[in-house]
Design a protein around this motif. Sequence first.
Motif, PDB file in Angstrom:
ATOM      1  N   VAL A 103      -2.697  -2.437   1.954  1.00 31.02           N
ATOM      2  CA  VAL A 103      -3.901  -1.958   2.648  1.00 31.02           C
ATOM      3  C   VAL A 103      -5.155  -2.201   1.807  1.00 31.02           C
ATOM      4  O   VAL A 103      -6.168  -2.716   2.303  1.00 31.02           O
ATOM      5  CB  VAL A 103      -3.754  -0.465   2.992  1.00 31.02           C
ATOM      6  N   VAL A 104      -5.096  -1.858   0.525  1.00 33.49           N
ATOM      7  CA  VAL A 104      -6.265  -2.020  -0.339  1.00 33.49           C
ATOM      8  C   VAL A 104      -6.561  -3.501  -0.556  1.00 33.49           C
ATOM      9  O   VAL A 104      -7.729  -3.909  -0.633  1.00 33.49           O
ATOM     10  CB  VAL A 104      -6.052  -1.294  -1.683  1.00 33.49           C
ATOM     11  N   ASP A 105      -5.516  -4.342  -0.659  1.00 33.06           N
ATOM     12  CA  ASP A 105      -5.722  -5.787  -0.768  1.00 33.06           C
ATOM     13  C   ASP A 105      -6.517  -6.317   0.419  1.00 33.06           C
ATOM     14  O   ASP A 105      -7.441  -7.117   0.258  1.00 33.06           O
ATOM     15  CB  ASP A 105      -4.372  -6.517  -0.851  1.00 33.06           C
ATOM     16  N   VAL A 150      -1.001   8.723  -9.270  1.00 30.58           N
ATOM     17  CA  VAL A 150      -0.950   7.541 -10.127  1.00 30.58           C
ATOM     18  C   VAL A 150      -0.739   6.285  -9.286  1.00 30.58           C
ATOM     19  O   VAL A 150      -1.363   5.244  -9.532  1.00 30.58           O
ATOM     20  CB  VAL A 150       0.164   7.693 -11.179  1.00 30.58           C
ATOM     21  N   CYS A 151       0.131   6.370  -8.284  1.00 34.48           N
ATOM     22  CA  CYS A 151       0.388   5.212  -7.412  1.00 34.48           C
ATOM     23  C   CYS A 151      -0.876   4.795  -6.661  1.00 34.48           C
ATOM     24  O   CYS A 151      -1.147   3.601  -6.507  1.00 34.48           O
ATOM     25  CB  CYS A 151       1.508   5.539  -6.421  1.00 34.48           C
ATOM     26  N   VAL A 152      -1.649   5.766  -6.206  1.00 31.51           N
ATOM     27  CA  VAL A 152      -2.907   5.452  -5.524  1.00 31.51           C
ATOM     28  C   VAL A 152      -3.869   4.739  -6.465  1.00 31.51           C
ATOM     29  O   VAL A 152      -4.489   3.724  -6.108  1.00 31.51           O
ATOM     30  CB  VAL A 152      -3.545   6.737  -4.959  1.00 31.51           C
ATOM     31  N   LEU A 153      -3.980   5.225  -7.691  1.00 32.93           N
ATOM     32  CA  LEU A 153      -4.877   4.601  -8.667  1.00 32.93           C
ATOM     33  C   LEU A 153      -4.419   3.190  -9.030  1.00 32.93           C
ATOM     34  O   LEU A 153      -5.244   2.273  -9.170  1.00 32.93           O
ATOM     35  CB  LEU A 153      -4.951   5.467  -9.926  1.00 32.93           C
ATOM     36  N   ILE A 154      -3.114   2.988  -9.169  1.00 34.40           N
ATOM     37  CA  ILE A 154      -2.603   1.654  -9.490  1.00 34.40           C
ATOM     38  C   ILE A 154      -2.888   0.673  -8.362  1.00 34.40           C
ATOM     39  O   ILE A 154      -3.267  -0.479  -8.590  1.00 34.40           O
ATOM     40  CB  ILE A 154      -1.092   1.719  -9.791  1.00 34.40           C
ATOM     41  N   GLY A 173       3.706   0.223  -2.595  1.00 31.67           N
ATOM     42  CA  GLY A 173       3.672  -1.089  -1.937  1.00 31.67           C
ATOM     43  C   GLY A 173       2.813  -1.091  -0.689  1.00 31.67           C
ATOM     44  O   GLY A 173       2.037  -2.029  -0.453  1.00 31.67           O
ATOM     45  N   GLY A 174       2.939  -0.045   0.138  1.00 34.83           N
ATOM     46  CA  GLY A 174       2.124   0.027   1.349  1.00 34.83           C
ATOM     47  C   GLY A 174       0.644   0.158   1.049  1.00 34.83           C
ATOM     48  O   GLY A 174      -0.199  -0.501   1.672  1.00 34.83           O
ATOM     49  N   ILE A 230       3.639  -5.936   7.128  1.00 35.60           N
ATOM     50  CA  ILE A 230       4.152  -5.743   5.778  1.00 35.60           C
ATOM     51  C   ILE A 230       3.948  -4.293   5.338  1.00 35.60           C
ATOM     52  O   ILE A 230       4.856  -3.650   4.786  1.00 35.60           O
ATOM     53  CB  ILE A 230       3.463  -6.704   4.791  1.00 35.60           C
ATOM     54  N   ALA A 231       2.746  -3.763   5.588  1.00 34.95           N
ATOM     55  CA  ALA A 231       2.472  -2.363   5.244  1.00 34.95           C
ATOM     56  C   ALA A 231       3.354  -1.422   6.054  1.00 34.95           C
ATOM     57  O   ALA A 231       3.872  -0.425   5.527  1.00 34.95           O
ATOM     58  CB  ALA A 231       0.992  -2.054   5.485  1.00 34.95           C
ATOM     59  N   MET A 232       3.556  -1.733   7.331  1.00 33.99           N
ATOM     60  CA  MET A 232       4.415  -0.893   8.169  1.00 33.99           C
ATOM     61  C   MET A 232       5.856  -0.925   7.670  1.00 33.99           C
ATOM     62  O   MET A 232       6.571   0.089   7.721  1.00 33.99           O
ATOM     63  CB  MET A 232       4.337  -1.368   9.617  1.00 33.99           C
ATOM     64  N   GLY A 233       6.302  -2.075   7.163  1.00 33.04           N
ATOM     65  CA  GLY A 233       7.653  -2.175   6.616  1.00 33.04           C
ATOM     66  C   GLY A 233       7.837  -1.305   5.387  1.00 33.04           C
ATOM     67  O   GLY A 233       8.906  -0.697   5.194  1.00 33.04           O
ATOM     68  N   ASN A 234       6.817  -1.225   4.529  1.00 27.96           N
ATOM     69  CA  ASN A 234       6.883  -0.350   3.362  1.00 27.96           C
ATOM     70  C   ASN A 234       6.995   1.117   3.771  1.00 27.96           C
ATOM     71  O   ASN A 234       7.790   1.870   3.194  1.00 27.96           O
ATOM     72  CB  ASN A 234       5.647  -0.558   2.484  1.00 27.96           C
ATOM     73  N   LEU A 235       6.211   1.511   4.756  1.00 27.04           N
ATOM     74  CA  LEU A 235       6.284   2.889   5.232  1.00 27.04           C
ATOM     75  C   LEU A 235       7.625   3.165   5.894  1.00 27.04           C
ATOM     76  O   LEU A 235       8.208   4.249   5.732  1.00 27.04           O
ATOM     77  CB  LEU A 235       5.138   3.166   6.206  1.00 27.04           C
ATOM     78  N   LEU A 236       8.154   2.182   6.650  1.00 31.24           N
ATOM     79  CA  LEU A 236       9.471   2.343   7.266  1.00 31.24           C
ATOM     80  C   LEU A 236      10.554   2.489   6.202  1.00 31.24           C
ATOM     81  O   LEU A 236      11.511   3.252   6.381  1.00 31.24           O
ATOM     82  CB  LEU A 236       9.771   1.140   8.161  1.00 31.24           C
TER      83      LEU A 236
END
Length: 538
Positions: free
Chosen positions: A77-79, A128-132, A72-73, A456-462
């Motif tokens: 970032v990529v978006d 795999v998660c990075v590629l997705i 999710g994070g 939003i990205a920080m929330g995923n990492l948290l």
Amino acid sequence: MEKKNVPKWIARMKDQMDCYVCFTWAAVFLAGAILCYNVVNYNAVVVLATYFTDSFNEDAIHKSAVLVNVLGGLQVVVDACTWAYPRSFGFRKIIIFSTVIYILSLLMLHLSASNQIPNTNFVLYMCVCVLIAVGKSGGSSILERYLFDQLMAGHENIEQIDWKRSWCRRNIWLALAKVLVVIIPFGGSWSAIFWKSMFIIGPVGFISLVSSCFFNGRHPASCKKTHPETSGECNFKKDHENLPPDQPFKNGEIQPIKSSSNASAEAQLESPSPICSVKQVNVADHIVRMIPMWSTFIVFSLVISTADTFFNLQDDSMTPNHVSTSNFFLAKDVLIIVADFLCGWFLAESRIRLSRSEQNFVLKMIICVGIILSIICPSLASQVEVQRLENFHEMKLQDESENTKVSMSDWYMAPLFGLWGLMEGISVRGLNEFFNYHVSKSMKDCGSEIYNKIPIAMGNLLSAVCVSACEGWFGDTLNQSRLDKYYRMITVLAWINLCWFFFVTTVYSTKEEEEEAGVELQESIVEAVTAASGCLTS
């Protein structure tokens, strides 16, 4: 023959349909490609937590939760990166690259699910998660922006474009692409699901490339070049039309305005090492101003990440399954679109009837409603999990298989997905509007796609950190875990976040509010002086 009188509401509905429903071949192909991406997303990607849990032999819940949160994070970032630089690479190059990456990730999952890759481990799934994340961002995300570009009312003159109507047309096509997912059959084992997904993504790349043949020549907006009302260059000149565009700050003071055409060059000579330009300082000031509000969305994103990670695991552990987990996620996303539309309509009406200060208050209250829902959602999820565990122990399933499903209707999950959709649709739209309200026009286009995605990205990492910190509550299966305790901890954090939000709202006041307060103060002083003079004369 006389024309029959048509009721006003029917005539108005027909006018609205003619206004907001737009058909172009480019839109048809793009919506078809987005539909195929949605089929893969809802049937293979959003339920990856369940697959990861089934794949690991030890510490399965903890590892799968970390993987989903990292995915999710990375997705956020990529978006943001693909939105900021779409024209640097070109539409066709992005589509081809993202399609290849997406197919490669699905191929790895297929080989893993069919046991053709021995010793599947955490590191492989992380790759795999990075590629997705890369494949999804270069696929549906950028297609949605090109769809919006093709629905700009057919105006070649950018000043004539009705941006609100184009946005509504885009949402109608996107909603249609989501709803049609239900009628497409998709199922089977994990290996079959990933194999079918590969064969869907391949043609999607071809369809996307075909759609480019019908493009009208415009390019999707980037944060550097957009329509005049939000163009950074244009509005910077409007906001600082008396200053040279590169007028530097030196020692905290603005240099004197030069009337000469070489003012900018003279300024550079006078200050050979300027700290930063006026525009850079302007952007930095607005970013600093938004930090308190962004901080309230870190915990809010933590709640969303928790739902994204564990709701499908809860639903998968219940039987009978009246509604598939994919359909729950689909209904949630449709509810986000509906909530976003209703908030936009309400805010548009408030701009007509309310003053600027009152509009600012309404935006705060909209965000507050979303944060309150973020408290209710994990609290209710905790109660559902308690009931599921009670059923598990009452049926004495401890001696059964570890993955035994509990006899409990999955309709218990429907309110949870509904609250999730409402709180995300309301709060994210409120944050985007709040950002647009408090920053300069040159930054508005970058708000919802770049700046507002930072928390939003920080929330995923948290969320990944919280799951790792509470590792003792998670076992190899959900039946061996205490997910209810984790939900209670998230609820407590959400309560603290609500208190922090009430404090943060006191930080924000607009120039209009200050001016109105000054006018009210002047009026009260005039009234007091008039009353005092009246008393003296009498």
